[in-house]
Design a protein around this motif. Sequence first.
Motif, PDB file in Angstrom:
ATOM      1  N   MET A 174      83.510  -0.318  45.237  1.00 12.38           N
ATOM      2  CA  MET A 174      82.062  -0.399  45.076  1.00 12.38           C
ATOM      3  C   MET A 174      81.546  -1.478  46.002  1.00 12.38           C
ATOM      4  N   LYS A 175      80.782  -1.125  47.047  1.00 14.52           N
ATOM      5  CA  LYS A 175      80.282  -2.098  48.006  1.00 14.52           C
ATOM      6  C   LYS A 175      79.081  -2.802  47.390  1.00 14.52           C
ATOM      7  N   THR A 176      79.338  -3.722  46.458  1.00 14.73           N
ATOM      8  CA  THR A 176      78.278  -4.288  45.641  1.00 14.73           C
ATOM      9  C   THR A 176      77.300  -5.112  46.442  1.00 14.73           C
ATOM     10  N   TRP A 177      77.695  -5.640  47.609  1.00 13.74           N
ATOM     11  CA  TRP A 177      76.791  -6.492  48.348  1.00 13.74           C
ATOM     12  C   TRP A 177      76.260  -5.840  49.607  1.00 13.74           C
TER      13      TRP A 177
ATOM     14  N   VAL B 146      84.665  -0.391  36.686  1.00 12.96           N
ATOM     15  CA  VAL B 146      84.666  -0.576  38.132  1.00 12.96           C
ATOM     16  C   VAL B 146      84.935   0.760  38.800  1.00 12.96           C
ATOM     17  N   GLU B 147      84.382   0.931  39.974  1.00 15.17           N
ATOM     18  CA  GLU B 147      84.719   2.075  40.806  1.00 15.17           C
ATOM     19  C   GLU B 147      85.645   1.572  41.906  1.00 15.17           C
ATOM     20  N   ALA B 148      86.823   2.129  42.005  1.00 12.99           N
ATOM     21  CA  ALA B 148      87.828   1.596  42.912  1.00 12.99           C
ATOM     22  C   ALA B 148      87.675   2.155  44.317  1.00 12.99           C
ATOM     23  N   ALA B 149      86.548   1.835  44.969  1.00 10.68           N
ATOM     24  CA  ALA B 149      86.307   2.317  46.320  1.00 10.68           C
ATOM     25  C   ALA B 149      86.662   1.268  47.361  1.00 10.68           C
ATOM     26  N   GLU B 150      86.992   0.055  46.941  1.00  4.80           N
ATOM     27  CA  GLU B 150      87.414  -0.996  47.841  1.00  4.80           C
ATOM     28  C   GLU B 150      88.495  -1.812  47.143  1.00  4.80           C
TER      29      GLU B 150
ATOM     30  N   LEU C 223      89.056  -4.941  46.116  1.00  2.16           N
ATOM     31  CA  LEU C 223      88.766  -5.807  44.983  1.00  2.16           C
ATOM     32  C   LEU C 223      88.519  -4.974  43.730  1.00  2.16           C
ATOM     33  N   GLY C 224      87.765  -3.884  43.885  1.00  3.15           N
ATOM     34  CA  GLY C 224      87.536  -3.004  42.751  1.00  3.15           C
ATOM     35  C   GLY C 224      88.815  -2.382  42.233  1.00  3.15           C
ATOM     36  N   LEU C 225      89.707  -2.026  43.139  1.00  2.00           N
ATOM     37  CA  LEU C 225      90.983  -1.446  42.736  1.00  2.00           C
ATOM     38  C   LEU C 225      91.820  -2.444  41.958  1.00  2.00           C
ATOM     39  N   TYR C 226      91.830  -3.697  42.402  1.00  2.00           N
ATOM     40  CA  TYR C 226      92.561  -4.748  41.672  1.00  2.00           C
ATOM     41  C   TYR C 226      92.021  -4.907  40.252  1.00  2.00           C
ATOM     42  N   ILE C 227      90.691  -4.996  40.111  1.00  2.00           N
ATOM     43  CA  ILE C 227      90.091  -5.167  38.791  1.00  2.00           C
ATOM     44  C   ILE C 227      90.443  -3.995  37.888  1.00  2.00           C
ATOM     45  N   GLN C 228      90.400  -2.788  38.436  1.00  2.00           N
ATOM     46  CA  GLN C 228      90.724  -1.595  37.651  1.00  2.00           C
ATOM     47  C   GLN C 228      92.178  -1.610  37.185  1.00  2.00           C
ATOM     48  N   GLU C 229      93.086  -1.939  38.097  1.00  2.00           N
ATOM     49  CA  GLU C 229      94.498  -1.969  37.736  1.00  2.00           C
ATOM     50  C   GLU C 229      94.786  -3.082  36.734  1.00  2.00           C
ATOM     51  N   TYR C 230      94.125  -4.212  36.884  1.00  2.00           N
ATOM     52  CA  TYR C 230      94.305  -5.313  35.926  1.00  2.00           C
ATOM     53  C   TYR C 230      93.873  -4.872  34.526  1.00  2.00           C
ATOM     54  N   TYR C 231      92.748  -4.159  34.441  1.00  2.00           N
ATOM     55  CA  TYR C 231      92.271  -3.697  33.145  1.00  2.00           C
ATOM     56  C   TYR C 231      93.221  -2.683  32.528  1.00  2.00           C
TER      57      TYR C 231
ATOM     58  N   GLN D 164      88.848   8.208  63.733  1.00  2.00           N
ATOM     59  CA  GLN D 164      87.437   8.376  63.403  1.00  2.00           C
ATOM     60  C   GLN D 164      86.707   7.048  63.222  1.00  2.00           C
ATOM     61  N   GLY D 165      87.456   5.993  62.854  1.00  2.00           N
ATOM     62  CA  GLY D 165      86.772   4.727  62.618  1.00  2.00           C
ATOM     63  C   GLY D 165      87.697   3.676  62.035  1.00  2.00           C
ATOM     64  N   PHE D 166      87.087   2.547  61.668  1.00  2.00           N
ATOM     65  CA  PHE D 166      87.835   1.383  61.210  1.00  2.00           C
ATOM     66  C   PHE D 166      87.022   0.676  60.130  1.00  2.00           C
ATOM     67  N   THR D 167      87.715   0.215  59.068  1.00  2.00           N
ATOM     68  CA  THR D 167      87.064  -0.516  57.983  1.00  2.00           C
ATOM     69  C   THR D 167      87.902  -1.735  57.623  1.00  2.00           C
ATOM     70  N   ARG D 168      87.237  -2.857  57.384  1.00  2.00           N
ATOM     71  CA  ARG D 168      87.940  -4.070  56.998  1.00  2.00           C
ATOM     72  C   ARG D 168      87.136  -4.811  55.927  1.00  2.00           C
TER      73      ARG D 168
END
Length: 352
Positions: free
Chosen positions: A1-4, A26-30, A32-40, A164-168
Amino acid sequence: MKTWKLFEKEILIVVLFLFLATVTLVEAAEPLGLYIQEYYKTNGRLPLPPSWVKVGTTFVYRMQVGVGTKGESGFTTQGYVIRMVIGIDKTSNYVAVCEWKIMSDLRGNIDYTSQIISEQFVELTSLEKFLADLSQTAPYGVQIQGGYLPDGGFYFAYASGDYQGFTRYNYKFNKEGILVSSGFLEQSGSSSSVGQMELVFVKDVDLKFGGLSENLIKANPSYQYVVIEQMTGATMLYGQMSVVYSKTISEGFYSFMVNNLTNLGSSQKQILGTNVLGPSYINPDLLKGEIVNIPEVGFRWVVEGQGQFGGIQTGIYIGGVKVAIYEYSANGLLLQHVSKTHTGYLQAVISR
């Protein structure tokens, strides 16, 4: 979730005119979100926030965003992200914050949005393990970096790319697990976007309030709303949204169902409210004088008197410029909301 991230390709404003929060943790689209989801999933709760975090604790971030296309002029915006704690669930450690984003560009155009989200704290030892596990299972083309910092904090970066592209993404946390900075870079074809958010300070806002009446929580109002383009006066979007009480989750936390019907389609979402704020209300004890004042960044939420519909009008200001109006009935029910967008304004009015 790109919250910012400021400029989403979807029209998100239709669900931001009220104070909304998804019950889905949380929506695990990034990463940090994936970490929070797995922790829960593993622990049945979210990472424990620092003991000094309480209702009224406010995190203020400075944010910059740039968007551009090769061979064409781009644009940049900057401003503040303000996150004020409005509820802490003692069972799940869910920390609900009201997030205000106020951004402006070089021409002085202002974007304002608000929503209720979960503040994302981390537990450093579990984050270290998560990154180690992720690095073992990451697909080809994904790079993961992370580790402890000399001050006891922690950083990690996640990058992926193909033809196609790059994300960081990159994040930095202090030793208490509080997000102190985050960054985002995306390149796709000839277009790119980049952003950075830095924690400026933390302060406590004194919120004096009592419990909520059952009638306010279960009011189930509906709203008609419209998004207007300022230069032409054209209607960009219109629709109707209903807010229906679902259940009490825990002490001071409530679940609602929001049904949204627009000229572009329909949607349904489950959301949260607390004893401070909800999807269609404010605690009436707060409707007295100054609600929130953060002079360090010129942010004020104040009571202004009688509104257009006979209720109590409140205004949100940044640097002396009014960016939003919220009008409430005496018991705290939202009657009207008007706010600035990058190209115009949004207005929502209660219909029943």
